[in-house]
Design an enzyme around this catalytic site. Structure first.
Site, short mmCIF file in Angstrom:
data_model
loop_
_atom_site.label_atom_id
_atom_site.label_comp_id
_atom_site.label_asym_id
_atom_site.label_seq_id
_atom_site.Cartn_x
_atom_site.Cartn_y
_atom_site.Cartn_z
N ARG A 1 4.51 5.74 2.31
CA ARG A 1 3.49 6.62 1.73
C ARG A 1 2.40 6.88 2.76
NH1 ARG A 1 -0.98 5.99 -3.13
NH2 ARG A 1 -0.39 7.87 -4.25
N GLN B 1 5.80 -1.53 -3.68
CA GLN B 1 5.00 -1.06 -2.56
C GLN B 1 4.46 -2.24 -1.76
OE1 GLN B 1 0.89 0.52 -2.66
NE2 GLN B 1 1.81 2.49 -2.13
N GLY C 1 -0.29 9.18 -11.49
CA GLY C 1 -0.87 7.86 -11.67
C GLY C 1 -1.46 7.64 -13.04
N TYR D 1 -5.75 1.52 4.29
CA TYR D 1 -5.29 0.15 4.50
C TYR D 1 -4.72 -0.02 5.91
CZ TYR D 1 -6.36 -0.10 -0.42
OH TYR D 1 -7.03 -0.04 -1.61
#
Length: 354
Positions: A226, A98, A310, A179
C-alpha cells in the site's frame, strides 16, 4: 455499480466481488500484541466483502507505535490470528494481514519494551501521540544503522511467513501513511548518506527490498503493498521529486509480480493515471471520504480492479448487501474507533437484525 459484484482474480485467489475492507487500526489487541478476544467476530462479520485487509500489524517489537495494536511474530500472535482467519474462511472470505512498522511514529510508553522509536534518521515528526499517560510529543527516534535496516527487512520477511502460518491468504506491506517505509521515501524524514538515502533510487531501496524479501518468502502472488503518494501528514514531505519517486518505485515494484498495489489517493489524478500505466497487476484504489454515489466509479471506468472502503465497512458489517439493496448505511461512531470493547466494534446492526 453492478461490475463491483463480479468475481476478480487477485494473486492466486478468486474473490467474489471487487470491494475491499481497508486496514483500520482499532487498538483492541492484548498488551502482548495477540489479537483481542472480540477480533474474530469483528472480522467474521465482514467476511462477505471481497477482501479484508486487516489492521496494521507490527512485524517486530520495534515496529509497534500505538497502544494495543496486534503483532504477527510470536507463537501467541499466530494462534490468535489463526482464529480470525479460520472464521473468515469458514464464511467464504479472504484476508491479507497488513504488516505495519510504525518507525518514528511511536512512543516508548506505548510498547512493552519501552525503547526509543527507530527511523531512517533522528528526526522527530513534530506531532503528539496518545499514550497511557495521555497526549505526549513523540520523541526523537534513533536512526537505524545500515545493518539494522537490513535486519528490519528480515523482520518483515519473518512476519510474512508467520502470517501465512496463521492462515492468512497473504500480506499487505504498509508503505503509506507516514510510517517507516514512507519515512525512507521522504527527504523530510530521511537524510541518510548510505545506500538508503539521497537519490530517488536509494530512498526507494528499502521499500523494494522489503517487497522482494516478502515475495521470495511467501510468493509474489500472496504479497501486496500500500502506498499514499503525496501525503503530508506527520511531517512527511516527499518534495518536488515525489511524483518521479513514485513513477520509479511503482515501475520497479511491477517487476516483482505482486498480487496487488493499494493506492490511497490524495487528489493527484495525473499521478494516479501514471501509476496505473506503470502497474500491470491488480490495482486497488482507496479514496478517503468517497461519497456513496461514486462507489464503483473507479472499477467501472477501468482505472482500478477493486475499490477499498474504511469507515463505511467499519460501521456496516453487511456493506456489500447494503450496496446491492441500495439500503441506508449505519453511521460510524468516531468515539469508539480506537480502544474499548464491543461498543462501536461488533455491535453495528446488519439489515437482517434491524
Amino acid at each position: 455499480m453492478n461490475k463491483l459484484f463480479t468475481p476478480v482474480q487477485v494473486g492466486r485467489y478468486t474473490l467474489s466481488n471487487r470491494l475491499v475492507m481497508a486496514p483500520m487500526t482499532r487498538s483492541r489487541a492484548q498488551y502482548d500484541g495477540t489479537p483481542g478476544e472480540l477480533a474474530t467476530e469483528y472480522y467474521a462479520q465482514r467476511a462477505t466483502i471481497g477482501l479484508i485487509v486487516a489492521e496494521g500489524t507490527q512485524p517486530s517489537d520495534d515496529g509497534q507505535g500505538y497502544l494495543m495494536t496486534p503483532g504477527i511474530y510470536t507463537d501467541a500472535h499466530v494462534a490468535g490470528w489463526r482464529k480470525i482467519t479460520t472464521a473468515i474462511h469458514n464464511k467464504g472470505g479472504h484476508i491479507f494481514i497488513q504488516l505495519m512498522h510504525a518507525g518514528r511514529m511511536s512512543h516508548p510508553d506505548n510498547t512493552p519494551h519501552h525503547r526509543q522509536g527507530v527511523a531512517p534518521s533522528a528526526i522527530a515528526p513534530a506531532t503528539p501521540m496518545f499514550t497511557v499517560k495521555g497526549m505526549q510529543d513523540i520523541p526523537v527516534p534513533r536512526a537505524l544503522s545500515t545493518e539494522e535496516v537490513r535486519q528490519t527487512v528480515a523482520d518483515f520477511r519473518f512476519a510474512a511467513r508467520r502470517a501465512i502460518e496463521a492462515g492468512a491468504d497473504g500480506v499487505e506491506i504498509h508503505g503509506a501513511n507516514a510510517y517507516l517505509i514512507q519515512q525512507f521515501l521522504a527527504p523530510s524524514a530521511n537524510t541518510r548518506t548510505d545506500e538508503y538515502g539521497g537519490s530517488i533510487e536509494n530512498r526507494a531501496r528499502f521499500a523494494l527490498e522489503v517487497a522482494a524479501a516478502v515475495a521470495e518468502e511467501i510468493g509474489a502472488d500472496r504479497t501486496a503493498i500500500r502506498l499514499s503518494p503525496g501525503i503530508t501528514m506527520w511531517g512527511i514531505d516527499e518534495g518536488d521529486e515525489g511524483p518521479a519517486l513514485y513513477r520509479y518505485l511503482v515501475a520497479e515494484l511491477n517487476k516483482l509480480g505482486l498480487a496487488y498495489l493499494h493506492i490511497m489517493e490524495q487528489g493527484n489524478e495525473t499521478l494516479l493515471k501514471e501509476i496505473r500505466e506503470r502497474w500491470t497487476q491488480t490495482l486497488i484504489v482507496n479514496r478517503p471520504g468517497q461519497p456513496r454515489e461514486k462507489i464503483g466509479s473507479d472499477v467501472q471506468s477501468g482505472l482500478a480492479e477493486l475499490e477499498a472502503y474504511g469507515q463505511m465497512v467499519l460501521a456496516n458489517p453487511d456493506f456489500v448487501e447494503r450496496l446491492k439493496a441500495n439500503a441506508l448505511m449505519n453511521d460510524a461512531d468516531r468515539n469508539t474507533f480506537f480502544g474499548g470493547s464491543a461498543q462501536g466494534y461488533i455491535d453495528y446492526p446488519a439489515l437482517n437484525t434491524i
